[in-house]
Design a protein around this motif. Structure first.
Motif, PDB file in Angstrom:
ATOM      1  N   LEU A  44       0.833  -1.210   0.000  1.00  0.00           N
ATOM      2  CA  LEU A  44       0.000   0.000   0.000  1.00  0.00           C
ATOM      3  C   LEU A  44       0.866   1.259   0.000  1.00  0.00           C
ATOM      4  O   LEU A  44       0.546   2.242  -0.681  1.00  0.00           O
ATOM      5  N   CYS A  45       1.957   1.242   0.762  1.00  0.00           N
ATOM      6  CA  CYS A  45       2.879   2.379   0.752  1.00  0.00           C
ATOM      7  C   CYS A  45       3.473   2.576  -0.632  1.00  0.00           C
ATOM      8  O   CYS A  45       3.664   3.721  -1.085  1.00  0.00           O
ATOM      9  N   LEU A  46       3.783   1.482  -1.320  1.00  0.00           N
ATOM     10  CA  LEU A  46       4.330   1.581  -2.674  1.00  0.00           C
ATOM     11  C   LEU A  46       3.304   2.185  -3.626  1.00  0.00           C
ATOM     12  O   LEU A  46       3.652   3.014  -4.478  1.00  0.00           O
ATOM     13  N   ILE A  47       2.048   1.794  -3.485  1.00  0.00           N
ATOM     14  CA  ILE A  47       0.993   2.363  -4.332  1.00  0.00           C
ATOM     15  C   ILE A  47       0.879   3.868  -4.095  1.00  0.00           C
ATOM     16  O   ILE A  47       0.781   4.659  -5.043  1.00  0.00           O
ATOM     17  N   VAL A  48       0.913   4.275  -2.827  1.00  0.00           N
ATOM     18  CA  VAL A  48       0.845   5.704  -2.508  1.00  0.00           C
ATOM     19  C   VAL A  48       2.017   6.440  -3.143  1.00  0.00           C
ATOM     20  O   VAL A  48       1.843   7.491  -3.789  1.00  0.00           O
ATOM     21  N   ALA A  49       3.227   5.900  -2.971  1.00  0.00           N
ATOM     22  CA  ALA A  49       4.420   6.571  -3.479  1.00  0.00           C
ATOM     23  C   ALA A  49       4.404   6.666  -5.004  1.00  0.00           C
ATOM     24  O   ALA A  49       4.701   7.726  -5.578  1.00  0.00           O
ATOM     25  N   LEU A  50       4.042   5.574  -5.669  1.00  0.00           N
ATOM     26  CA  LEU A  50       3.995   5.586  -7.134  1.00  0.00           C
ATOM     27  C   LEU A  50       2.931   6.546  -7.649  1.00  0.00           C
ATOM     28  O   LEU A  50       3.172   7.325  -8.577  1.00  0.00           O
ATOM     29  N   ALA A  51       1.744   6.498  -7.039  1.00  0.00           N
ATOM     30  CA  ALA A  51       0.655   7.355  -7.494  1.00  0.00           C
ATOM     31  C   ALA A  51       0.992   8.825  -7.294  1.00  0.00           C
ATOM     32  O   ALA A  51       0.726   9.667  -8.171  1.00  0.00           O
ATOM     33  N   LEU A  52       1.588   9.159  -6.152  1.00  0.00           N
ATOM     34  CA  LEU A  52       1.962  10.551  -5.913  1.00  0.00           C
ATOM     35  C   LEU A  52       3.054  11.003  -6.872  1.00  0.00           C
ATOM     36  O   LEU A  52       3.007  12.122  -7.405  1.00  0.00           O
ATOM     37  N   GLN A  53       4.054  10.149  -7.114  1.00  0.00           N
ATOM     38  CA  GLN A  53       5.143  10.542  -7.994  1.00  0.00           C
ATOM     39  C   GLN A  53       4.665  10.723  -9.431  1.00  0.00           C
ATOM     40  O   GLN A  53       5.023  11.703 -10.096  1.00  0.00           O
ATOM     41  N   VAL A  54       3.841   9.796  -9.912  1.00  0.00           N
ATOM     42  CA  VAL A  54       3.289   9.944 -11.263  1.00  0.00           C
ATOM     43  C   VAL A  54       2.381  11.170 -11.314  1.00  0.00           C
ATOM     44  O   VAL A  54       2.409  11.944 -12.277  1.00  0.00           O
ATOM     45  N   GLY A  55       1.597  11.379 -10.246  1.00  0.00           N
ATOM     46  CA  GLY A  55       0.734  12.555 -10.189  1.00  0.00           C
ATOM     47  C   GLY A  55       1.522  13.851 -10.221  1.00  0.00           C
ATOM     48  O   GLY A  55       1.134  14.817 -10.901  1.00  0.00           O
ATOM     49  N   VAL A  56       2.645  13.896  -9.513  1.00  0.00           N
ATOM     50  CA  VAL A  56       3.504  15.083  -9.538  1.00  0.00           C
ATOM     51  C   VAL A  56       4.020  15.326 -10.953  1.00  0.00           C
ATOM     52  O   VAL A  56       4.057  16.470 -11.434  1.00  0.00           O
TER      53      VAL A  56
END
Length: 296
Positions: A44-56
């Motif tokens: 779940l932490c990886l999903i958050v990190a990936l989604a935020l980075q792609v979103g940025v």
């Protein structure tokens, strides 16, 4: 797939994977060392990190594109600046990613019972958007490295560790913070390399990144300082946990060619190679940290 789309995806891969994966690997290493590894929370932490980075990435592409900042760009293609994709589509993609991060973050909150994490998540999403978005983006005021250190260093790495270990162990806090510093400083070095490459174009359009404010010579020295400080954080982590954690220093030989290129005064396209090597160095640091802490 068009050539322009493939070029954008390659640039996004260089920016996204190390910055998103490395904090989760390092934080999970701390959790393993404290015998508290929780695979579901790590995913779940990886999903958050990936989604935020792609979103940025999408948010920066949109905001810089509509401002005209990317009109004369040295680095990888931008979707809005090049006219490849409509601005509204890129903006929607950014907020879709932020929404995915929010859902995964809520799942972490529910599993841990730490409801104050909702506030951290909101702050992370706002910071991601206002880096280049809004009327007064802080990325245009030289504060981008502060955002990266806090959210892709401290919040992402320590957050990954602490949601797994719990928030009551002083030793876990100490190890999580030291791991966060190492990963966050290398993430800042990626941003410094990126902004050093774009220093002339950014200055011309009024984008006062830290590199623009420092100037060329001091930005190159600053890049070296970030690499050295990250190594010092790895040593401090090993000294307080297990000397196996020195495996995190595997990033040094990966970063060495990039440091030489920066200090030699390279400009333009050669700095794209520096960006790639620095990202790989961050990933090497995280993998070495994970393996070392697991062995310890």
């Amino acid at each position: 797939m068009s050539a322009s789309t493939a070029q954008w995806l390659e640039g996004a891969r260089l920016r996204t994977l190390p910055a998103a994966v490395s904090p989760v690997l390092a934080g999970s290493g701390v959790a393993i060392f404290h015998r508290a590894f929780a695979p579901l929370l790590a995913v779940l932490c990886l999903i958050v990190a990936l989604a935020l980075q792609v979103g940025v990435n999408f948010a920066n592409d949109y905001s810089d594109g509509i401002r005209g900042t990317d009109a004369d760009r040295v680095g990888p293609l931008r979707l809005v600046g090049s006219g490849t994709v409509a601005p509204a589509t890129v903006k929607a993609a950014a907020f879709g990613c932020f929404g995915a991060a929010a859902i995964a973050g809520l799942a972490i909150t529910a599993l841990t019972g730490q409801w104050w994490l909702i506030g951290v998540g909101i702050a992370a999403i706002l910071a991601a958007w206002y880096y280049t978005g809004g009327k007064r983006p802080y990325g245009y005021a030289g504060l981008g490295e502060v955002f990266v250190l806090i959210f892709f260093g401290l919040v992402a790495t320590a957050g990954t560790a602490l949601v797994q270990t719990g928030f009551g162990s002083g030793a876990a806090w100490s190890h999580a913070l030291l791991a966060s510093l190492a990963i966050g400083l290398l993430a800042c070095a990626i941003l410094m390399a990126n902004n050093l490459r774009d220093i002339a174009g950014d200055a011309a359009v009024g984008k006062k990144t830290l590199a623009v404010r420092l100037g060329d010579r001091r930005s190159r020295a600053g890049y070296l300082v970030l690499i050295v400080a990250a190594a010092a954080a790895c040593i401090a982590l090993a000294a307080t946990s297990t000397w196996w954690a020195l495996l995190a220093l595997l990033f040094v030989p990966v970063a060495a060619p990039a440091v030489r290129t920066v200090l030699a005064g390279a400009t333009g396209r050669p700095l794209i190679g520096v960006l790639k090597l620095t990202g790989l160095a961050e990933l090497a640091c995280a993998v070495g940290m994970l393996v070392g802490l697991a062995l310890g």
